[in-house]
Design an enzyme around this catalytic site. Sequence first.
Site, PDB file in Angstrom:
ATOM      1  N   ASP A 276      53.468  55.670  71.596  1.00 28.05           N
ATOM      2  CA  ASP A 276      54.688  55.797  70.635  1.00 28.05           C
ATOM      3  C   ASP A 276      54.034  55.392  69.378  1.00 28.05           C
ATOM      4  O   ASP A 276      54.503  56.244  68.314  1.00 28.05           O
ATOM      5  CB  ASP A 276      55.369  54.552  70.953  1.00 28.05           C
ATOM      6  CG  ASP A 276      56.349  54.846  72.144  1.00 28.05           C
ATOM      7  OD1 ASP A 276      56.916  56.126  72.380  1.00 28.05           O
ATOM      8  OD2 ASP A 276      56.496  53.943  72.894  1.00 28.05           O
ATOM      9  N   LEU A 277      53.026  54.645  69.278  1.00 26.80           N
ATOM     10  CA  LEU A 277      52.692  54.168  67.664  1.00 26.80           C
ATOM     11  C   LEU A 277      51.849  55.094  67.095  1.00 26.80           C
ATOM     12  O   LEU A 277      52.066  55.424  65.765  1.00 26.80           O
ATOM     13  CB  LEU A 277      52.002  52.955  67.775  1.00 26.80           C
ATOM     14  CG  LEU A 277      52.751  51.640  68.607  1.00 26.80           C
ATOM     15  CD1 LEU A 277      51.919  50.213  68.584  1.00 26.80           C
ATOM     16  CD2 LEU A 277      54.229  51.431  68.164  1.00 26.80           C
TER      17      LEU A 277
END
Length: 414
Positions: free
Chosen positions: A180-181
């Site tokens: 995600d990051l």
Amino acid sequence: MRPGPTGPLRGVRVIDLTRAVSGPFCTMILADLGAEVIKVEPPSGDLPRFSGPFTKDDTTRGIGGLFGSINRNKLGIVLDLTTPADRERLLRLTDTADVLVENYRAGVMERWGLQYEALHERNPGLVYASIRGFGDPRTGRSPYVDWPAYDIVAQAMGGLISMTGPSEGETVRVGPTIGDLYPATLSAIGILAAVIHARATGEGQMVDVAMVDSIVSLCETAVYRYSYTGAVSRPTGNGHPQLVPFDVYPTKDGECAIAAPTDNHWKLLCEAMGRPELVDDERTRTNGDRVANARLVQSAVRRWAAERTTGEIVGELGGRVPVGPVNDAADLFADPHLRARDMLVAVDQPAGARPVVLPNCPIRFTATPSGVYRRSPLLGEHTAEVLARLDADAGAADSGLRNPPPETVRDDGP
């Protein structure tokens, strides 16, 4: 906390239609850098908002830990985009915006009539960014375009899990939600590039980042190794297949990272270990020699490290040989580097709840400081304020008045 936004993106307005992790982390980066980010939630709220954890004295339970961490510095409003009235309100907001970010599955925005083409027609300078598991069809149609994706899927399909884990045993997911990051971070970079282009030309565009694509780019070593040699990268534990010593070593009271792949660092490490003969030993003279005889090198370093505490090793090698303790979360709160760099910031919470500590913005500037100045919003906390300001701006425009610069009409205070 800072008293207000001072970062270089002051004056940039971002409409945030994102949910969960990747999208909110992207817009958090922009908000930390000074952009005015208006987070739009459905009446039920973003899922992490109510999923905790909560402090014991938080009786409102309206800002869970994950939500609070990645939605700071944002204004929060509620719009029900399944209704025509709130879709119209969103369109009016995007007319005033520089950027819109969403991370719905492909086709959702189209069903609401809020797709890129419709918004671009109304606001040609708008930068429209999407983060999806397998990207947007406009930039390349994936056979998996309709598949949902989470962090673990991106890590798996992008190649990261296949090369992560102990040298013998099962592969593992990377602990932080890098699936995600990292896409979120790349999206923020893409958005800033597109904003620069839009301000130079008046031309907005779509910025499309796929979670899986991002992880593939992160696994560049696996790609080039396979291309060059046909070798498939496998987990190597904490070691490195091309650098020795370059590992995490058990100590008397914990673990410590030591990296000495250069000849100079290896010489200094050998002196510290009391093994000067290894400097000129034909088995360990160069990094290539040490890779070929990794077992010998690793055994020597492990024996030395195991006889000392982490603090003793850091004291002996610090400033000379790359070294660092393996810190857990509690260690981070006591680390003098993080204190000196103000990397942990106490963020005020709603009345009755104690402040909570979050990572500060790691991107620093000498003239336009970044940082945290506002806690994450309660559900719909700023709806009335933002919509009233929108009506006021529309009234001024209808009267033929020139709107003042964005930073003078927006409430940028905490």
